[in-house]
Design a protein around this motif. Structure first.
Motif, mmCIF file in Angstrom:
data_model
loop_
_atom_site.group_PDB
_atom_site.id
_atom_site.type_symbol
_atom_site.label_atom_id
_atom_site.label_comp_id
_atom_site.label_asym_id
_atom_site.label_seq_id
_atom_site.Cartn_x
_atom_site.Cartn_y
_atom_site.Cartn_z
ATOM 1 N N ALA A 1 10.738 10.917 -5.980
ATOM 2 C CA ALA A 1 12.301 11.696 -5.492
ATOM 3 C C ALA A 1 14.090 10.386 -6.194
ATOM 4 O O ALA A 1 14.202 11.077 -6.514
ATOM 5 C CB ALA A 1 11.863 12.441 -3.883
ATOM 6 N N ALA A 2 13.586 9.422 -5.446
ATOM 7 C CA ALA A 2 14.245 8.019 -5.015
ATOM 8 C C ALA A 2 15.213 8.401 -7.377
ATOM 9 O O ALA A 2 16.153 8.127 -7.339
ATOM 10 C CB ALA A 2 14.318 7.088 -4.817
ATOM 11 N N ILE A 3 14.036 8.136 -7.723
ATOM 12 C CA ILE A 3 14.229 7.583 -9.151
ATOM 13 C C ILE A 3 14.684 8.818 -10.249
ATOM 14 O O ILE A 3 15.512 8.367 -10.870
ATOM 15 C CB ILE A 3 12.880 6.832 -9.625
ATOM 16 N N THR A 4 14.289 9.895 -9.340
ATOM 17 C CA THR A 4 15.298 11.113 -10.207
ATOM 18 C C THR A 4 15.888 11.098 -9.678
ATOM 19 O O THR A 4 16.981 12.463 -10.398
ATOM 20 C CB THR A 4 13.769 12.600 -10.379
ATOM 21 N N GLU A 5 16.415 11.382 -8.253
ATOM 22 C CA GLU A 5 17.326 12.196 -7.799
ATOM 23 C C GLU A 5 18.377 11.233 -7.823
ATOM 24 O O GLU A 5 19.119 11.267 -6.802
ATOM 25 C CB GLU A 5 17.532 12.465 -6.431
ATOM 26 N N THR A 6 18.584 9.950 -8.746
ATOM 27 C CA THR A 6 19.342 9.376 -8.767
ATOM 28 C C THR A 6 19.687 8.943 -10.464
ATOM 29 O O THR A 6 18.796 8.917 -10.995
ATOM 30 C CB THR A 6 19.148 7.812 -7.907
ATOM 31 N N SER A 7 21.238 8.148 -10.156
ATOM 32 C CA SER A 7 21.275 7.777 -11.655
ATOM 33 C C SER A 7 21.099 6.794 -12.300
ATOM 34 O O SER A 7 20.637 6.322 -13.562
ATOM 35 C CB SER A 7 22.720 8.037 -11.842
ATOM 36 N N ARG A 8 20.529 5.841 -11.169
ATOM 37 C CA ARG A 8 20.032 4.591 -11.611
ATOM 38 C C ARG A 8 19.751 4.184 -10.237
ATOM 39 O O ARG A 8 20.280 4.312 -8.910
ATOM 40 C CB ARG A 8 21.576 3.451 -11.501
ATOM 41 N N ASN A 9 18.742 2.978 -9.949
ATOM 42 C CA ASN A 9 17.858 2.728 -9.091
ATOM 43 C C ASN A 9 17.000 1.020 -9.112
ATOM 44 O O ASN A 9 16.359 1.062 -11.060
ATOM 45 C CB ASN A 9 17.244 3.703 -8.586
ATOM 46 N N VAL A 10 16.804 0.502 -7.971
ATOM 47 C CA VAL A 10 16.046 -0.784 -8.431
ATOM 48 C C VAL A 10 15.460 -0.735 -6.729
ATOM 49 O O VAL A 10 15.630 -0.227 -5.941
ATOM 50 C CB VAL A 10 16.950 -1.998 -8.326
ATOM 51 N N ILE A 11 13.530 -0.941 -7.233
ATOM 52 C CA ILE A 11 12.752 -0.320 -6.397
ATOM 53 C C ILE A 11 12.588 -1.175 -6.492
ATOM 54 O O ILE A 11 11.415 -1.439 -7.433
ATOM 55 C CB ILE A 11 12.480 0.791 -6.369
ATOM 56 N N ASN B 1 4.442 7.853 -2.884
ATOM 57 C CA ASN B 1 4.319 7.906 -4.288
ATOM 58 C C ASN B 1 5.379 8.978 -4.515
ATOM 59 O O ASN B 1 6.564 9.211 -4.987
ATOM 60 C CB ASN B 1 3.455 7.982 -5.455
ATOM 61 N N SER B 2 5.905 10.098 -3.582
ATOM 62 C CA SER B 2 6.823 11.242 -3.305
ATOM 63 C C SER B 2 8.057 10.682 -3.473
ATOM 64 O O SER B 2 9.392 11.149 -3.574
ATOM 65 C CB SER B 2 6.669 12.136 -2.285
ATOM 66 N N ALA B 3 7.842 9.420 -2.428
ATOM 67 C CA ALA B 3 9.735 9.874 -1.781
ATOM 68 C C ALA B 3 10.391 8.029 -2.553
ATOM 69 O O ALA B 3 11.194 8.430 -3.459
ATOM 70 C CB ALA B 3 9.658 8.467 -0.653
ATOM 71 N N ARG B 4 9.260 7.447 -3.962
ATOM 72 C CA ARG B 4 10.043 6.577 -4.620
ATOM 73 C C ARG B 4 10.062 7.929 -5.897
ATOM 74 O O ARG B 4 11.190 7.311 -6.473
ATOM 75 C CB ARG B 4 8.881 5.588 -5.155
ATOM 76 N N LYS C 1 1.069 -1.301 0.182
ATOM 77 C CA LYS C 1 0.034 -0.025 0.204
ATOM 78 C C LYS C 1 1.213 1.465 -0.145
ATOM 79 O O LYS C 1 0.445 2.263 -0.641
ATOM 80 C CB LYS C 1 -0.807 0.195 0.973
ATOM 81 N N VAL C 2 2.045 0.922 0.214
ATOM 82 C CA VAL C 2 2.753 2.268 0.460
ATOM 83 C C VAL C 2 3.507 2.759 -0.559
ATOM 84 O O VAL C 2 3.027 4.152 -0.798
ATOM 85 C CB VAL C 2 4.092 1.837 0.766
ATOM 86 N N PHE C 3 3.171 2.592 -1.802
ATOM 87 C CA PHE C 3 3.076 3.007 -3.561
ATOM 88 C C PHE C 3 1.921 3.619 -4.128
ATOM 89 O O PHE C 3 1.220 4.237 -4.588
ATOM 90 C CB PHE C 3 3.678 2.329 -4.655
#
Length: 106
Positions: free
Chosen positions: A82-92, A77-80, A69-71
Motif C-alpha cells: 500500500a505504501a508503494i502503490t499509494e505514494t509517488s516516491r518511497n524508500v522502505i 506485505n499489505s502495508a508495504r 519477519k514483518v514483510f
C-alpha cells in the motif's frame, strides 16, 4: 539494540500535504499497527510541505528477527504494498539503530 523499519514517503500527485498526513495517520497507521512485535512507532512530517519527501516513519522492534519477519507475513506485505502503490516516491528498508545522543528520560 533496536531494529527499525524506516519508510520515507512522498505524497502522490494531486494530493495536498494535509490530505497526505491524514491518509498516513488514519489509513496507513492502522495497517502498520497489525504488525507483531512493535515496541515504538513514530512519524515525522516536515515543517515545509515542499520538501523532497513528505514524511519519515520508524517502526521499532527489539530484535532483528522481528523486524525482518514483518514483510514475510500478510499484514507486513499489505502495508508495504500500500505504501508503494499509494505514494509517488518511497524508500522502505530495515535498519539497525545506532544512538548517538539518547533521548533524556522524562
Amino acid at each position: 539494540m533496536t531494529y527499525k523499519i524506516i519508510g520515507i514517503l512522498k505524497r502522490p500527485d494531486g494530493m495536498t500535504f494535509e490530505q497526505f498526513k491524514t491518509w498516513w495517520v488514519e489509513v496507513h497507521v492502522p495497517r502498520v499497527m497489525k504488525w507483531p512485535g512493535i515496541v515504538a512507532y513514530e512519524i515525522n512530517f516536515p515543517l515545509n510541505e515542499n520538501e523532497s519527501f513528505d514524511g519519515v516513519a520508524a517502526v521499532s522492534f527489539d530484535t532483528r528477527e522481528a523486524a525482518e519477519k514483518v514483510f514475510q507475513i500478510p499484514e507486513g506485505n499489505s502495508a508495504r504494498s500500500a505504501a508503494i502503490t499509494e505514494t509517488s516516491r518511497n524508500v522502505i528498508f530495515v535498519a539497525e539503530e545506532v544512538v548517538i545522543v539518547p533521548r533524556p528520560a522524562r
